[in-house]
Design an enzyme around this catalytic site. Sequence first.
Site, PDB file in Angstrom:
ATOM      1  CE  LYS A 165      -2.056   2.743   9.338  1.00  0.00           C
ATOM      2  NZ  LYS A 165      -2.220   2.550   7.780  1.00  0.00           N
ATOM      3  CD  GLU A 200      12.073  -6.112   4.230  1.00  0.00           C
ATOM      4  OE1 GLU A 200      12.644  -4.938   5.084  1.00  0.00           O
ATOM      5  OE2 GLU A 200      12.687  -7.009   4.150  1.00  0.00           O
ATOM      6  CD  GLU A 212      -0.177 -12.817  14.228  1.00  0.00           C
ATOM      7  OE1 GLU A 212       0.613 -13.586  13.462  1.00  0.00           O
ATOM      8  OE2 GLU A 212      -0.377 -12.905  15.204  1.00  0.00           O
ATOM      9  CB  CYS A 225      -0.438 -14.000   5.991  1.00  0.00           C
ATOM     10  SG  CYS A 225      -1.910 -14.421   6.891  1.00  0.00           S
ATOM     11  CD  GLU A 230       4.008 -12.330   1.874  1.00  0.00           C
ATOM     12  OE1 GLU A 230       4.294 -11.400   2.231  1.00  0.00           O
ATOM     13  OE2 GLU A 230       2.743 -13.244   2.555  1.00  0.00           O
TER      14      GLU A 230
HETATM   15  P1  NAD Z   1       1.831  -3.402   4.661  1.00  0.00           P
HETATM   16  O1  NAD Z   1       2.945  -3.948   5.501  1.00  0.00           O
HETATM   17  O2  NAD Z   1       2.360  -2.762   3.453  1.00  0.00           O
HETATM   18  O3  NAD Z   1       0.700  -2.500   5.422  1.00  0.00           O
HETATM   19  C1  NAD Z   1       0.252  -3.207   6.683  1.00  0.00           C
HETATM   20  C2  NAD Z   1      -0.266  -1.877   7.442  1.00  0.00           C
HETATM   21  O4  NAD Z   1       0.880  -1.511   8.285  1.00  0.00           O
HETATM   22  C3  NAD Z   1      -0.895  -0.786   6.784  1.00  0.00           C
HETATM   23  O5  NAD Z   1      -2.075  -0.300   7.517  1.00  0.00           O
HETATM   24  C4  NAD Z   1       0.270   0.252   6.522  1.00  0.00           C
HETATM   25  O6  NAD Z   1      -0.255   1.567   6.474  1.00  0.00           O
HETATM   26  C5  NAD Z   1       1.083   0.054   7.739  1.00  0.00           C
HETATM   27  N1  NAD Z   1       2.567   0.327   7.805  1.00  0.00           N
HETATM   28  C6  NAD Z   1       3.228   0.108   6.780  1.00  0.00           C
HETATM   29  N2  NAD Z   1       4.589   0.442   7.267  1.00  0.00           N
HETATM   30  C7  NAD Z   1       4.602   0.847   8.188  1.00  0.00           C
HETATM   31  C8  NAD Z   1       5.333   1.184   9.410  1.00  0.00           C
HETATM   32  N3  NAD Z   1       6.536   1.319   9.028  1.00  0.00           N
HETATM   33  N4  NAD Z   1       5.174   1.547  10.620  1.00  0.00           N
HETATM   34  C9  NAD Z   1       3.916   1.495  10.935  1.00  0.00           C
HETATM   35  N5  NAD Z   1       3.011   0.972   9.985  1.00  0.00           N
HETATM   36  C10 NAD Z   1       3.160   0.791   8.797  1.00  0.00           C
HETATM   37  O7  NAD Z   1       0.978  -4.703   4.193  1.00  0.00           O
HETATM   38  P2  NAD Z   1      -0.205  -4.851   3.171  1.00  0.00           P
HETATM   39  O8  NAD Z   1       0.424  -4.809   1.589  1.00  0.00           O
HETATM   40  O9  NAD Z   1      -1.164  -3.924   3.638  1.00  0.00           O
HETATM   41  O10 NAD Z   1      -0.581  -6.483   3.421  1.00  0.00           O
HETATM   42  C11 NAD Z   1       0.004  -7.596   2.971  1.00  0.00           C
HETATM   43  C12 NAD Z   1       1.052  -8.252   3.760  1.00  0.00           C
HETATM   44  O11 NAD Z   1       0.490  -8.386   5.229  1.00  0.00           O
HETATM   45  C13 NAD Z   1       1.571  -9.512   3.522  1.00  0.00           C
HETATM   46  O12 NAD Z   1       2.942  -9.540   3.596  1.00  0.00           O
HETATM   47  C14 NAD Z   1       0.919 -10.627   4.312  1.00  0.00           C
HETATM   48  O13 NAD Z   1       1.365 -11.832   4.327  1.00  0.00           O
HETATM   49  C15 NAD Z   1       0.605  -9.812   5.697  1.00  0.00           C
HETATM   50  N6  NAD Z   1      -0.543 -10.327   6.328  1.00  0.00           N
HETATM   51  C16 NAD Z   1      -0.134 -11.241   7.504  1.00  0.00           C
HETATM   52  C17 NAD Z   1      -0.866 -11.832   8.302  1.00  0.00           C
HETATM   53  C18 NAD Z   1      -0.729 -12.536   9.380  1.00  0.00           C
HETATM   54  O14 NAD Z   1      -1.601 -12.872  10.197  1.00  0.00           O
HETATM   55  N7  NAD Z   1       0.493 -13.024   9.545  1.00  0.00           N
HETATM   56  C19 NAD Z   1      -2.430 -11.615   7.889  1.00  0.00           C
HETATM   57  C20 NAD Z   1      -2.646 -10.876   6.759  1.00  0.00           C
HETATM   58  C21 NAD Z   1      -1.521 -10.082   6.035  1.00  0.00           C
END
Ligand code: NAD
Length: 513
Positions: free
Chosen positions: A163, A217, A236, A270, A366
């Site tokens: 996804k 979140e 992650e 991240c 963050e």
């Molecule tokens: P996001 O959490 O808004 O979305 C990430 C993905 O999750 C998207 O595909 C979104 O559609 C989906 N999603 C959102 N809410 C959901 C839910 N309740 N249930 C299932 N799926 C859901 O994040 P973003 O803005 O796209 O990315 C930035 C974030 O990702 C930052 O916090 C960053 O630190 C983190 N990140 C972490 C890593 C790591 O390896 N730890 C790597 C890259 C990014």
Amino acid sequence: MASMEKPVIMKGTEDGTMAKLGAIGPMVQRARDAQAEWASWSLEKRKSSLIRARDLLLERREDIADLISRETGKPSLEAVGTDILTSLVAADHSARSMRKLFATRQVRFENMGLMMWYMGRRSYVQSRPLGVIGIIVPWNYPLAIPFSQTVMALAAGNAVIVKPSPETPLTSMAMQRLFDDAGLPKPLVQTFMGGDDHGRALVASGVDRIVFTGSSEAGKQVMTLAAQRLTPVTLELGGKDPCVILEDADLERAAEGVAWGAFVNAGQTCTCVKRAYVHERVHDRFLELLRARVSALRLGAGEDADIGPLFNEAALRSMEEMVSEAVRDGGTVLAGGKRPEGLSGLFYEPTIIAGAPQSSRAVREEAFGPILTVNSFSSDDEAVRLANDSPYALSGSVWSRDIERARRIAERMSGGTVLVNNVSYTYGLPMTPWGGRGMSGFGRTHGAEGFAELMEPHHVHIDKGRFPREVWWHPYRMENMAGGSGLLDLLYGRSLVTRLRAMLKLRKVLKGR
Ligand code: NAD
């Protein structure tokens, strides 16, 4: 492997998610069928398909890097250096690891070894695929993250449903084509294109593990939803990485490294460096060097740019709010702190804030954008305390010419990965584990630890049945277990005589005499 069941209907799940649940059910079933076919292929045949996917990526690298750059705004060199390179290495590593992943491990029975051999018993453990892995990913590394996680899941024998972020559909389609064209059984890899509702539907679908990468979140919501059917999750999540600059560091290299680590992908990584802790003796000199590097960074688009735009207006506004709060809290803006003049678009200048207190939001939360805070310390203990004083624990770095001292500090720092004299780049080394704790999530992707989360250990115990009964079977006779010359004496008796006596007695019991 979990069988295909009807999706669980969850209280509080939004209507949109319910609609998506209808679509995901058949996808999971098709994935199970494709997985069964994949598992029936020889290891060599599976391995060459993954290598073919790698080679196709190499062939299509320019087009795909261009898509990534257009969809995320990152400079194309970053798209090649992070997304494409990481994916190539991950494909290669996954293919090479396959033989080891499926190797059988004989269990050693330690001080029971001789007895078990005499009784004709052995145990072995095989790792087998979980089945269908649901991979939910963010927009910021739209190829590196889903591609590396997918090839690892495939190497471990699974089918995958990805996804992607709704913001990067073209890169996601290009990735899907790589796997389709590599000749894998269809549909071993499927893309479930859509927004957060699609993510929720995938979590609720009954797949065998969710590997989620995204904000903290959303990670909490994923865990709550996954708990409804006890679907295991790897999370992650966000980060707030510290770097510790010791007084004996090569300050030129450290300044160069931190300028990259803080502002790569416009700070939307991240593991970007977000908090620098600098020894008081070199604090001013380091800042001078860092400011010089940062002021030379070129904002813009295309090949000549070092820093692209932020992802959306909301991100830009949150940078502005965080900077003004940090100033109210007592911090000083040493570089950036505003939108650049004469450049339209979602750009924000790379920003350094000195002296904001640990309690300031700029230090604690963050900031998914180009903001770096800098503070000083006077001892190694204080540096470790400040670095670890965060709800996040994903990665970090220590900079020193004294490798032993830096290593000792690195070992005391929280975070799944701590680098000495380098920063952030080990996502591109998929043979090393990746992940964090606290608000950064839990579990690991990449490395042997990442593979382990995509498989289940399957233990087989074989008894040749040499003896008619066990000492612990009915009818119960305590003297055979814990009385003089019982089983406990055989295993842990102090003298050889005690153990021998117990052995002779138990032999008779086992034979039913
Ligand atoms: P996001 O959490 O808004 O979305 C990430 C993905 O999750 C998207 O595909 C979104 O559609 C989906 N999603 C959102 N809410 C959901 C839910 N309740 N249930 C299932 N799926 C859901 O994040 P973003 O803005 O796209 O990315 C930035 C974030 O990702 C930052 O916090 C960053 O630190 C983190 N990140 C972490 C890593 C790591 O390896 N730890 C790597 C890259 C990014």
